[in-house]
Design an enzyme around this catalytic site. Structure first.
Site, PDB file in Angstrom:
ATOM      1  N   HIS A 194      -1.053  -0.093  22.200  1.00 28.67           N
ATOM      2  CA  HIS A 194      -1.494   0.904  23.185  1.00 28.67           C
ATOM      3  C   HIS A 194      -2.777   0.510  23.886  1.00 28.67           C
ATOM      4  O   HIS A 194      -3.230   1.203  24.789  1.00 28.67           O
ATOM      5  CB  HIS A 194      -1.731   2.256  22.507  1.00 28.67           C
ATOM      6  N   LYS A 212       2.836   9.561  15.826  1.00 31.89           N
ATOM      7  CA  LYS A 212       3.119   8.126  15.660  1.00 31.89           C
ATOM      8  C   LYS A 212       1.789   7.387  15.673  1.00 31.89           C
ATOM      9  O   LYS A 212       0.823   7.871  16.261  1.00 31.89           O
ATOM     10  CB  LYS A 212       3.969   7.615  16.828  1.00 31.89           C
ATOM     11  N   HIS A 267      -1.400   2.357  18.028  1.00 30.13           N
ATOM     12  CA  HIS A 267      -1.562   0.983  17.545  1.00 30.13           C
ATOM     13  C   HIS A 267      -2.059   0.021  18.621  1.00 30.13           C
ATOM     14  O   HIS A 267      -2.244   0.412  19.772  1.00 30.13           O
ATOM     15  CB  HIS A 267      -0.263   0.490  16.916  1.00 30.13           C
TER      16      HIS A 267
END
Ligand code: ARG
Length: 566
Positions: free
Chosen positions: A133, A127, A130
């Site tokens: 985070h 994933k 981004h």
């Protein structure tokens, strides 16, 4: 180093036997402004003992104290006794201590022999890593550094999201439509495409869902093909994430993610069973938490596969066994409050008193100026892009202001990344906040570049003045309001670091070094530091040196660099 507060405790204690030192310490306040003293002791609680009006008590007590070398003045004011520290002593003892300890000033051994785990970052494999985070990553890293600085035996863990039913989907999707070469060129985007396509098609096709379940089970059963694919996906994802960690200068002691606990869950389920905590519900197993106002926690699905909660419980058991932690800290978004409350409760119900040492440190949301972030709507902002943009913007600013700077590239990185980290750690962590480029990259006001710039400015000041650390200094020469203010802030730095640790709030350190930088710049603007008067110059440069030292330490506790020139 002198501890003025403890001196206050001692003075009071010598006159009032009825109060314990501990109680006195708790009663001592810091007045709202320095003209009311550095410490104040309220005497209200003594009225019962002395059977007099508080102002009278304060007056009588002050009369009984006599002279004290640590305080230039002790006065009664209403129901308070105000203590004014001796400025010369404050300055001399603080500056000498910093000169002596240098980058260890503020460090301590209060954590000696205590193991603290800081789990942070923990992105999900396959994933995007981004902007959402950034908070866990930066707050966690700073807490890790603060605990380490205070002598704790710290371990940083990246609890990678590398397990769960979504890997069944990814494996199925890859087997249908995947191409290794294409994926390796742009792993996260390509894996995300596969994942999205699979989800979409599975909406209309029950068979696909079954297939995904099948492959996840095969993964749990250690089927070779499934395992190989999963390992490969994990590796290429981690390579991507590592670029971000490199930019941020972050390393982890352990990358034991969720998958690491796959074979440690049966023991948890057995123990839950033995302790009669497990209930069956339509073939699945759960723990009823109604009594604690929480929904039931699902532990095992009908098909035997385990869940996020189960893995967290297994991870906590493993960590207790392996590290025998004093504290096991999880820096995870507040959206997961219930998840943590639930599984920690379950560990407690299992009878493990160390459940109380598992601590969830939540934080609020970050959004962009043009709206919130959402993976699902496909408007993801990659953290790597944000960091690189910050470096680019800083490079432009340097080109503009200081084109002859040596190692521009390195400085652009230190300042650009630093700006992002600093903004992140500027507020109380629980607050939601909007990420702003303008604010982040400003060289003015309360920003990272401003503090770093102050540090570089002091560096050139010291060079120009040929500062020599080993010379004797006449501290009596430092006596202006600006100089005293700086010394006060430097004196308070060690306490600030401890506050940050106790409250799990790096922003105390952030604010404190901004204040130090501001106080220094007031001094810089009002004072000729490199003056003709040699003794005075030596004293002022020493003050500048100590400011530089503390700013650098503060920045390092936030995970930031302090360039010598910028
Ligand atoms: N991987 C999870 C996520 O991205 C965060 C993991 C948090 N840590 C934990 N021990 N549950 O949402």
């Amino acid at each position: 180093m002198l501890n003025f507060k403890e001196e206050v405790v001692e003075i009071i204690n010598s006159k009032i036997e009825e109060l314990e030192e501990k109680e006195i310490r708790k009663l001592i306040e810091v007045p709202p402004s320095y003209d009311m003293g550095d410490f104040a002791f309220p005497v209200f609680s003594l009225a019962k003992i002395f059977r007099k009006a508080p102002p009278q008590i304060a007056e009588d007590l002050v009369g009984s104290f006599g002279d004290n070398e640590y305080f230039e003045k002790i006065e009664a004011k209403g129901a308070y006794i105000n203590f004014f520290v001796d400025k010369e002593k404050l300055i001399e003892s603080t500056l000498e201590e910093i000169k002596d300890k240098k980058d260890r000033y503020g460090s301590s051994d209060i954590g000696e022999g205590k193991k603290v785990i800081v789990e942070f970052s923990s992105p999900n494999i396959a994933k995007p890593f981004h902007i959402g985070h950034i908070r866990t990553t930066v707050i966690g890293n700073s807490l890790y550094k603060i605990f380490t600085f205070l002598g704790f035996d710290t371990v940083s863990i990246n609890h990678l999201g590398d397990y769960g039913t979504q890997f069944g989907m990814l494996i199925s999707a890859f087997k249908k439509w995947g191409d290794r070469e294409v994926i390796e060129k742009d792993p996260i985007n390509e894996l995300l495409k596969l994942y999205v396509r699979f989800n979409k098609e599975a909406e209309e096709d029950e068979d696909l869902k079954d297939e995904a379940r099948y492959w996840f089970r095969e993964l749990e059963n250690k089927n070779e093909e499934a395992l190989e694919l999963w390992k490969w996906i994990r590796e290429i994802s981690l390579n991507e994430f590592n670029r971000v960690y490199d930019l941020l200068n972050i390393e982890f002691d352990s990358y034991a993610g969720e998958s690491f606990y796959s074979d440690k869950m049966p023991a948890v389920i057995d123990e839950l069973n033995e302790k009669k905590l497990l209930e069956e519900s339509e073939g699945a197993y759960l723990v009823d938490l109604e009594e604690y106002d929480m929904p039931p926690a699902l532990i095992m699905k009908k098909d035997g596969s385990t869940l996020y909660t189960t893995r967290d419980i297994a991870a906590a058991f493993y960590r207790k066994e392996k590290y025998d932690f004093y504290k096991n800290i999880y820096v995870v978004a507040s959206q997961q409050n219930l998840h943590f409350k639930a599984w920690i409760k379950i560990v407690e119900l299992m009878g493990h008193e160390w459940a109380k040492d598992c601590i969830h440190i939540p934080f609020g949301m970050v959004s962009l100026e043009d709206g919130t972030l959402s993976t699902r709507r496909g408007r993801v902002v990659y953290l790597e892009d944000v960091l690189n943009k910050a470096i680019d913007n800083t490079r432009k600013i340097i080109e503009d202001r200081n084109p002859d700077l040596e190692n521009k590239e390195e400085v652009a990185k230190q300042v650009g990344i630093g700006a992002v980290i600093f903004q992140e750690l500027f507020n109380q962590r629980i607050k939601d906040y909007v990420f702003s480029w303008d604010r982040t990259l400003s060289f003015e006001g309360e920003t990272g570049p401003y503090v770093q710039y102050t540090h570089a400015r002091i560096n050139s000041l010291l060079e120009r003045g040929n500062f020599d650390l080993d010379e004797e200094v006449d501290y009596k020469l430092l006596k202006t309001e600006e100089e005293i203010n700086i010394a006060r802030l430097l004196y308070e730095f060690p306490r600030t670091v401890i506050d940050s640790m106790e409250k799990y709030e790096p922003f105390f350190v952030t604010r404190h070094i901004v204040e130090i930088a501001q106080a220094f710049n007031r001094f810089y603007n009002s004072t000729t530091i490199n003056t003709e008067d040699k003794e005075l110059k030596k004293a002022r440069l020493t003050l500048a040196f100590t400011v530089k030292t503390v700013i650098k330490t503060g920045l390092s506790l936030l995970g930031m660099e302090a360039p010598e020139r910028m």
